[in-house]
Write a protein that holds these residues in place. Sequence first.
Motif, PDB file in Angstrom:
ATOM      1  N   ALA A   1       0.851  -1.194   0.000  1.00 49.55           N
ATOM      2  CA  ALA A   1       0.000   0.000   0.000  1.00 49.55           C
ATOM      3  C   ALA A   1       0.884   1.241   0.000  1.00 49.55           C
ATOM      4  O   ALA A   1       2.006   1.233   0.505  1.00 49.55           O
ATOM      5  CB  ALA A   1      -0.930   0.011   1.213  1.00 49.55           C
ATOM      6  N   VAL A   2       0.352   2.305  -0.583  1.00 49.97           N
ATOM      7  CA  VAL A   2       1.009   3.610  -0.576  1.00 49.97           C
ATOM      8  C   VAL A   2       0.011   4.637  -0.061  1.00 49.97           C
ATOM      9  O   VAL A   2      -1.144   4.666  -0.501  1.00 49.97           O
ATOM     10  CB  VAL A   2       1.484   4.017  -1.989  1.00 49.97           C
ATOM     11  N   THR A   3       0.447   5.451   0.893  1.00 51.33           N
ATOM     12  CA  THR A   3      -0.393   6.532   1.386  1.00 51.33           C
ATOM     13  C   THR A   3       0.281   7.863   1.064  1.00 51.33           C
ATOM     14  O   THR A   3       1.343   7.898   0.437  1.00 51.33           O
ATOM     15  CB  THR A   3      -0.610   6.412   2.907  1.00 51.33           C
ATOM     16  N   ARG A   4      -0.316   8.935   1.483  1.00 50.18           N
ATOM     17  CA  ARG A   4       0.233  10.253   1.190  1.00 50.18           C
ATOM     18  C   ARG A   4       1.640  10.434   1.770  1.00 50.18           C
ATOM     19  O   ARG A   4       2.477  11.131   1.182  1.00 50.18           O
ATOM     20  CB  ARG A   4      -0.690  11.340   1.741  1.00 50.18           C
ATOM     21  N   ASP A   5       1.924   9.793   2.893  1.00 43.49           N
ATOM     22  CA  ASP A   5       3.218  10.018   3.547  1.00 43.49           C
ATOM     23  C   ASP A   5       3.902   8.736   4.008  1.00 43.49           C
ATOM     24  O   ASP A   5       4.755   8.759   4.878  1.00 43.49           O
ATOM     25  CB  ASP A   5       3.050  10.954   4.740  1.00 43.49           C
ATOM     26  N   ALA A   6       3.529   7.595   3.410  1.00 39.12           N
ATOM     27  CA  ALA A   6       4.156   6.334   3.834  1.00 39.12           C
ATOM     28  C   ALA A   6       4.031   5.267   2.753  1.00 39.12           C
ATOM     29  O   ALA A   6       3.189   5.347   1.854  1.00 39.12           O
ATOM     30  CB  ALA A   6       3.527   5.838   5.133  1.00 39.12           C
ATOM     31  N   VAL A   7       4.888   4.257   2.885  1.00 42.97           N
ATOM     32  CA  VAL A   7       4.857   3.078   2.022  1.00 42.97           C
ATOM     33  C   VAL A   7       4.830   1.850   2.924  1.00 42.97           C
ATOM     34  O   VAL A   7       5.661   1.726   3.824  1.00 42.97           O
ATOM     35  CB  VAL A   7       6.089   3.009   1.094  1.00 42.97           C
ATOM     36  N   ARG A   8       3.873   0.959   2.700  1.00 38.06           N
ATOM     37  CA  ARG A   8       3.749  -0.246   3.523  1.00 38.06           C
ATOM     38  C   ARG A   8       4.264  -1.456   2.764  1.00 38.06           C
ATOM     39  O   ARG A   8       3.987  -1.621   1.573  1.00 38.06           O
ATOM     40  CB  ARG A   8       2.289  -0.468   3.925  1.00 38.06           C
TER      41      ARG A   8
ATOM     42  N   PRO B   1       8.211   5.916   6.317  1.00 40.36           N
ATOM     43  CA  PRO B   1       7.801   7.293   6.059  1.00 40.36           C
ATOM     44  C   PRO B   1       8.305   7.724   4.677  1.00 40.36           C
ATOM     45  O   PRO B   1       9.441   7.411   4.298  1.00 40.36           O
ATOM     46  CB  PRO B   1       8.482   8.088   7.175  1.00 40.36           C
ATOM     47  N   SER B   2       7.454   8.406   3.923  1.00 33.96           N
ATOM     48  CA  SER B   2       7.846   8.788   2.567  1.00 33.96           C
ATOM     49  C   SER B   2       7.106  10.063   2.164  1.00 33.96           C
ATOM     50  O   SER B   2       5.901  10.054   1.935  1.00 33.96           O
ATOM     51  CB  SER B   2       7.526   7.664   1.576  1.00 33.96           C
ATOM     52  N   GLU B   3       7.852  11.151   2.083  1.00 26.28           N
ATOM     53  CA  GLU B   3       7.241  12.411   1.651  1.00 26.28           C
ATOM     54  C   GLU B   3       6.998  12.416   0.146  1.00 26.28           C
ATOM     55  O   GLU B   3       6.015  12.979  -0.345  1.00 26.28           O
ATOM     56  CB  GLU B   3       8.126  13.591   2.045  1.00 26.28           C
ATOM     57  N   VAL B   4       7.908  11.773  -0.593  1.00 30.35           N
ATOM     58  CA  VAL B   4       7.748  11.621  -2.038  1.00 30.35           C
ATOM     59  C   VAL B   4       8.022  10.163  -2.388  1.00 30.35           C
ATOM     60  O   VAL B   4       9.067   9.621  -2.046  1.00 30.35           O
ATOM     61  CB  VAL B   4       8.724  12.527  -2.827  1.00 30.35           C
ATOM     62  N   THR B   5       7.067   9.523  -3.077  1.00 28.39           N
ATOM     63  CA  THR B   5       7.227   8.131  -3.495  1.00 28.39           C
ATOM     64  C   THR B   5       7.272   8.081  -5.017  1.00 28.39           C
ATOM     65  O   THR B   5       6.356   8.563  -5.689  1.00 28.39           O
ATOM     66  CB  THR B   5       6.069   7.252  -2.978  1.00 28.39           C
ATOM     67  N   VAL B   6       8.351   7.522  -5.540  1.00 29.18           N
ATOM     68  CA  VAL B   6       8.536   7.399  -6.985  1.00 29.18           C
ATOM     69  C   VAL B   6       8.294   5.942  -7.378  1.00 29.18           C
ATOM     70  O   VAL B   6       8.891   5.037  -6.810  1.00 29.18           O
ATOM     71  CB  VAL B   6       9.958   7.823  -7.407  1.00 29.18           C
ATOM     72  N   TRP B   7       7.419   5.731  -8.371  1.00 28.23           N
ATOM     73  CA  TRP B   7       7.021   4.372  -8.756  1.00 28.23           C
ATOM     74  C   TRP B   7       7.681   3.989 -10.080  1.00 28.23           C
ATOM     75  O   TRP B   7       7.388   4.565 -11.118  1.00 28.23           O
ATOM     76  CB  TRP B   7       5.509   4.291  -8.892  1.00 28.23           C
ATOM     77  N   THR B   8       8.577   3.016 -10.030  1.00 27.64           N
ATOM     78  CA  THR B   8       9.256   2.560 -11.249  1.00 27.64           C
ATOM     79  C   THR B   8       9.043   1.065 -11.482  1.00 27.64           C
ATOM     80  O   THR B   8       9.752   0.456 -12.286  1.00 27.64           O
ATOM     81  CB  THR B   8      10.771   2.842 -11.175  1.00 27.64           C
ATOM     82  N   ALA B   9       8.094   0.485 -10.785  1.00 30.35           N
ATOM     83  CA  ALA B   9       7.886  -0.965 -10.826  1.00 30.35           C
ATOM     84  C   ALA B   9       7.037  -1.362 -12.027  1.00 30.35           C
ATOM     85  O   ALA B   9       5.814  -1.388 -11.956  1.00 30.35           O
ATOM     86  CB  ALA B   9       7.236  -1.431  -9.531  1.00 30.35           C
TER      87      ALA B   9
END
Length: 402
Positions: free
Chosen positions: A207-214, A222-230
């Motif tokens: 799961a990805v939320t506004r400020d985290a990656v599970r 904790p993730s302020e910016v999540t970049v998706w390359t999958a």
Amino acid sequence: MSENTEVVVIGGGYAGVMAANRLTSRDDVNVTLINPRPSFVERIRLHQLVAGTHAAVTDYKEVLGERVRLVVDTVTRIDAAGRALTLEHGGTVRYDHLVYAVGSGSADPRVPGAAEFAHPIATLEDAWRLRPVVEAASAKAPLTVVGAGPTGIETAAELAEQGRAVTLVCGGVLGPYLHPRGRRSVAGRLAALGVTVLDGPGTKVTAVTRDAVRLADGRELPSEVTVWTAGFGVPDLAVRSGLSTDALGRLLTDETLTSVDDPHIVAAGDSAAPSDLPLRMSCQAAGPLGAHAADTVLSRIDGERPATLTIGFAGQCISLGRRFGIFQFADKEDAAKGIHLGGRSGAKVKEFICKGTVKQLADEARKPGSYRLHKMFKEGRRRQEQLRAQHDGTPATAEHTV
């Protein structure tokens, strides 16, 4: 005097530009390239665009032959029976032969929250949108890159080199394509840059939320910016147009790159699936595939049987910031070898290849037919075995009529 043959190329990436330029080797062929953007995208530099170290675009005047007519628009449907294309901004374009080179983009992320809160990087527009997001984040803000293929590794390294706090979530193995020796080299450089690498079976993102990656193992990062390359996907134009495709949506062709549905359509680049055994999505494959697609069209115009596909790989290059990189050597059938070139030498090779891919297009624009790389290899044994196993000795073919 007979009329000229009209050939249309859909897609102005590495494969499409190579094909369009090569087709101008005949004076009796009119070539039209349809692309949604007015500039050529150096897709292998998009991670640099995000980091602000390269614009990742080149004027088409630098890479496209003077005899190629550029139409900036998007094709919304292919009418194979009528040999006509419907354009997004109105009107149709007719063709005698079509080169389908629409490329690839981000795969639809099926992970909850990824589409809403993660940023893809597969297209120029993706990178443009992501760059100001990264710039707006504080210097110590946690940044997470999901996906440990070349794009993920390069993006993580590029941002970490600027002092960003980057975590690379592999979802499995770091650099799956790499030989274990090459993988250790990449891991060492990422560690030196301060990248936290999370690999192994428990690192699949759930799961990805506004400020985290599970993650699957229960961790929440904790993730302020999540970049998706999958993962990468392809446009659904062929599917929407009723043409045969593989499960991913790539156009199914025979070994000459001719559509199994229509001898007037050939495919090249990431959107091609020859004999349902597609090659690795890469600019390394795109150039030769574009050249071969053009040769197939020219053979059909001459009433000759097109040659079957022969292509060879040399390896894979990955930048690790601006000063370091790796070139992973491979055999011609794209299996990684136990040797690699790393460090500053690897970075120089990577930059040479980035510039070289553009130069190849420019050279073909100036002298159509001069590109020969796709003719340097014999068909690989493993691919021959796959074809025999899949088709019982008879590769899928299209009707050989003009």
